[in-house]
Design an enzyme around this catalytic site. Structure first.
Site, PDB file in Angstrom:
ATOM      1  N   ASP A 222       0.862  -1.185   0.000  1.00 56.97           N
ATOM      2  CA  ASP A 222       0.000   0.000   0.000  1.00 56.97           C
ATOM      3  C   ASP A 222       0.896   1.232   0.000  1.00 56.97           C
ATOM      4  OD1 ASP A 222      -2.318   1.745   0.453  1.00 56.97           O
ATOM      5  OD2 ASP A 222      -3.334  -0.106   0.987  1.00 56.97           O
TER       6      ASP A 222
ATOM      7  N   GLU B 118     -10.004   2.733  -4.775  1.00 56.68           N
ATOM      8  CA  GLU B 118      -9.658   4.136  -4.515  1.00 56.68           C
ATOM      9  C   GLU B 118      -8.534   4.650  -5.401  1.00 56.68           C
ATOM     10  OE1 GLU B 118     -10.800   4.757   0.098  1.00 56.68           O
ATOM     11  OE2 GLU B 118      -8.928   3.699  -0.224  1.00 56.68           O
TER      12      GLU B 118
ATOM     13  N   HIS C  48      -3.020   3.313  -4.564  1.00 56.51           N
ATOM     14  CA  HIS C  48      -2.394   2.785  -3.332  1.00 56.51           C
ATOM     15  C   HIS C  48      -0.975   2.288  -3.592  1.00 56.51           C
ATOM     16  CE1 HIS C  48      -5.650   3.082  -0.367  1.00 56.51           C
ATOM     17  NE2 HIS C  48      -6.476   2.871  -1.377  1.00 56.51           N
TER      18      HIS C  48
END
Ligand code: ACM
Length: 543
Positions: A196, A336, A269
């Site tokens: 991440d 995201e 990410h």
């Protein structure tokens, strides 16, 4: 008269089952438990586990767990004809495939023997967890197992728990302990979130800077990320799991019938990877750092740029991943991914044009399909967060829906199979009480009761005839506010226990679950030396 006899037999049967429910407390609740009138089974150090050769590792596992819980050391005898042996002990008996539902098992304990029947590793492992709940957690020289007959199998085929080891990393021993938690609760999948913005935790020899740079951040945020002014601890933090660590964990999981799904999160990410290799970013001339704060979406540039270096990188890292992890399912993230940075970058816009992509969403799909194609060639199936359904991704990808029921319905209508992991209530990084003094969490409120009662197959999917598209559910554990494994324990227990029953058992009742939680689980958390949230009876119930 005959009618009367039948009624009284049925009534007796009911009494026996009812008694079983009140005296035998097993979580998750089995499909059928009957107390038998025969003698209970006594096992001591002269007793043995008789097992077929193919389940030797599982027999050793059972011996070890038995010893930890009771102090009694059972013998081990390999046999191909355990049916015929007359002796005192536990018999592992393989039944043909069609004798049980997948992962199912039966236990008959009476007189001198416990007969455990199953046809695969998971069936036996699941049976052992039930057996361990039939005996007290107590050091003793002789163990009594009540005379019972149990038939059991799960409601859902996918029963998972996730763990983010990026925001905070946990020792190999804790990962094993976590896998033991899954095993005990009859989950079958560990979703390991390995990369991440805040770190790269997977040893990657083809791109060594992912570990020498990407695995380390210079500092970590203190307190909540919305607090102002932001405060940092100024300490270098990080690390990664070596290939040897990962192999050790995979072997550990395999004995327990747990599948490990690794996740490398792309194309968003990706800040840790970008810090290591700025060529991956839309601004390759910038010196990027591994993120030291949380909540990157739309706030800081963390997306991969579509260029030759990036696509080769993706091929290489997923090859390295699949060389190590045997799981059919490989998670590639997809959540995201801010489109902002792609919109602002001339080279990305030129790529979109050149490849006749409609927009940035189509570019996201391009990334997902690029990796999915590689995975398919390696006989693997892509798993992605629900955002990958924004574009026209191939519906053979499995979707993890962390949004609401409506999102599940739209994905199912497109033809995707879905794992339900809704933020509300299956995110265990949310608060489990409204107590202002409760330990820091990201936000929200997911009580144990909400986890237990959440309907995994949304009503709208049932109405649309799409119930079969939901293959199971998962609890997610994002660790921004879980610096230590003790905090992870506190956040997952007892919610994970509630989730296990929601996934396993069709016949649920929260009041009955709470009684069993009190009767058997709290002492088990303590036996494991695990923290847990104690006020689960205070919160929920309309609060
Ligand atoms: C997620 O919570 N971003 C999957």
């Amino acid at each position: 008269m005959i009618q009367k006899i039948i009624i009284s037999i049925c009534f007796m049967g009911w009494l026996i089952v009812a008694k079983a429910q009140s005296t035998i407390s097993i979580i998750p609740k089995p499909v059928e438990v009957k107390v038998l009138k025969s003698k209970s089974v006594n096992l001591n150090e002269t007793s043995k586990i008789f097992y077929p050769a193919e389940f030797e590792k599982q027999a050793i596992y059972l011996k070890d767990e038995f010893q930890k819980q009771t102090g009694v050391v059972l013998g081990l005898t390999k046999t191909e004809s355990s049916n015929k042996i007359v002796s005192n002990g536990i018999f592992l008996i393989v039944r043909p495939n069609n004798a049980f539902k997948a992962e199912g098992y039966s236990i008959i304990a009476q007189n001198s023997e416990v007969r455990i029947m199953a046809n695969d590793i998971r069936g036996f492992i699941n049976a052992f967890q039930t057996l361990l709940q039939l005996i007290p957690i107590k050091q003793q020289s002789s163990i009594t197992i009540p005379a019972v007959s149990i038939v059991d199998y799960p409601q859902f085929s996918y029963r998972g728990m996730h763990l983010d080891v990026v925001r905070h990393i946990f020792p190999v021993d804790y990962i094993k302990k976590y896998i033991d938690y899954l095993t005990f609760h009859k989950f079958n999948t560990f979703h390991w979130h390995l990369t991440d913005d805040q770190g790269w935790r997977f040893e990657t020899t083809s791109y060594p800077k992912l570990n020498s740079i990407g695995s380390w951040r210079d500092s970590t945020l203190i307190g909540h990320f919305k607090a102002t002014p932001a405060r940092y601890d100024g300490k270098r933090y990080g690390g990664y799991y070596t290939k040897a660590d990962i192999k050790e964990i995979l072997n550990y999981a395999k004995v327990r019938g747990i599948t490990v799904i690794p996740e490398l999160d792309i194309p968003g990410h990706s800040r840790a990877a970008i810090a290591a290799y700025p060529q991956l970013s839309t601004k390759p001339d910038t010196t990027w750092n591994v993120a030291t704060t949380w909540g990157m979406y739309n706030r800081q540039n963390n997306v991969l740029a579509p260029n030759d270096f990036t696509f080769q990188f993706l091929k290489d890292i997923f090859k390295e991943l699949t060389d190590l992890f045997p799981s059919t399912y490989i998670h590639i993230g997809g959540d995201e991914c801010s489109k902002l940075w792609w919109k602002q970058d001339a080279k990305t816009q030129a790529f979109i044009k050149q490849n006749k992509l409609k927009d940035e969403v189509a570019l996201q799909t391009y990334f997902i399909e690029f990796v999915a194609k590689q995975l398919k060639q390696m006989n693997r199936t892509t798993v992605g967060w629900h955002e990958i359904t924004e574009g026209d991704v191939d519906t053979s990808a499995l979707i993890m829906n962390w949004a609401d029921d409506a999102k599940a319905l739209s994905a199912a209508k497109k033809g995707f199979s879905i794992i339900m992991t809704p933020g509300k209530p299956f995110y265990f990084d949310h608060y489990q009480s409204k107590d202002p003094n409760d330990s820091l969490a990201i936000h929200g409120y997911n009580s144990t009761e909400a986890v237990y009662n959440y309907q995994i197959i949304p009503e709208a999917l049932k109405k649309a005839g799409l119930a079969h598209k939901i293959i199971g559910g998962q609890g997610n554990v994002w660790t921004e506010y879980m610096e230590w494994s003790t905090k992870v324990d506190y956040m997952i227990f007892p919610r994970m226990t509630a989730l296990s029953e929601n996934l396993w058992s069709k016949n649920k009742n929260y009041g009955d679950f709470l009684k069993r939680l009190d009767a058997v689980m709290i002492s088990r958390y303590e036996f494991w030396k695990s923290c847990y949230f104690k006020d689960y009876r205070v919160w929920g119930k309309g609060k």
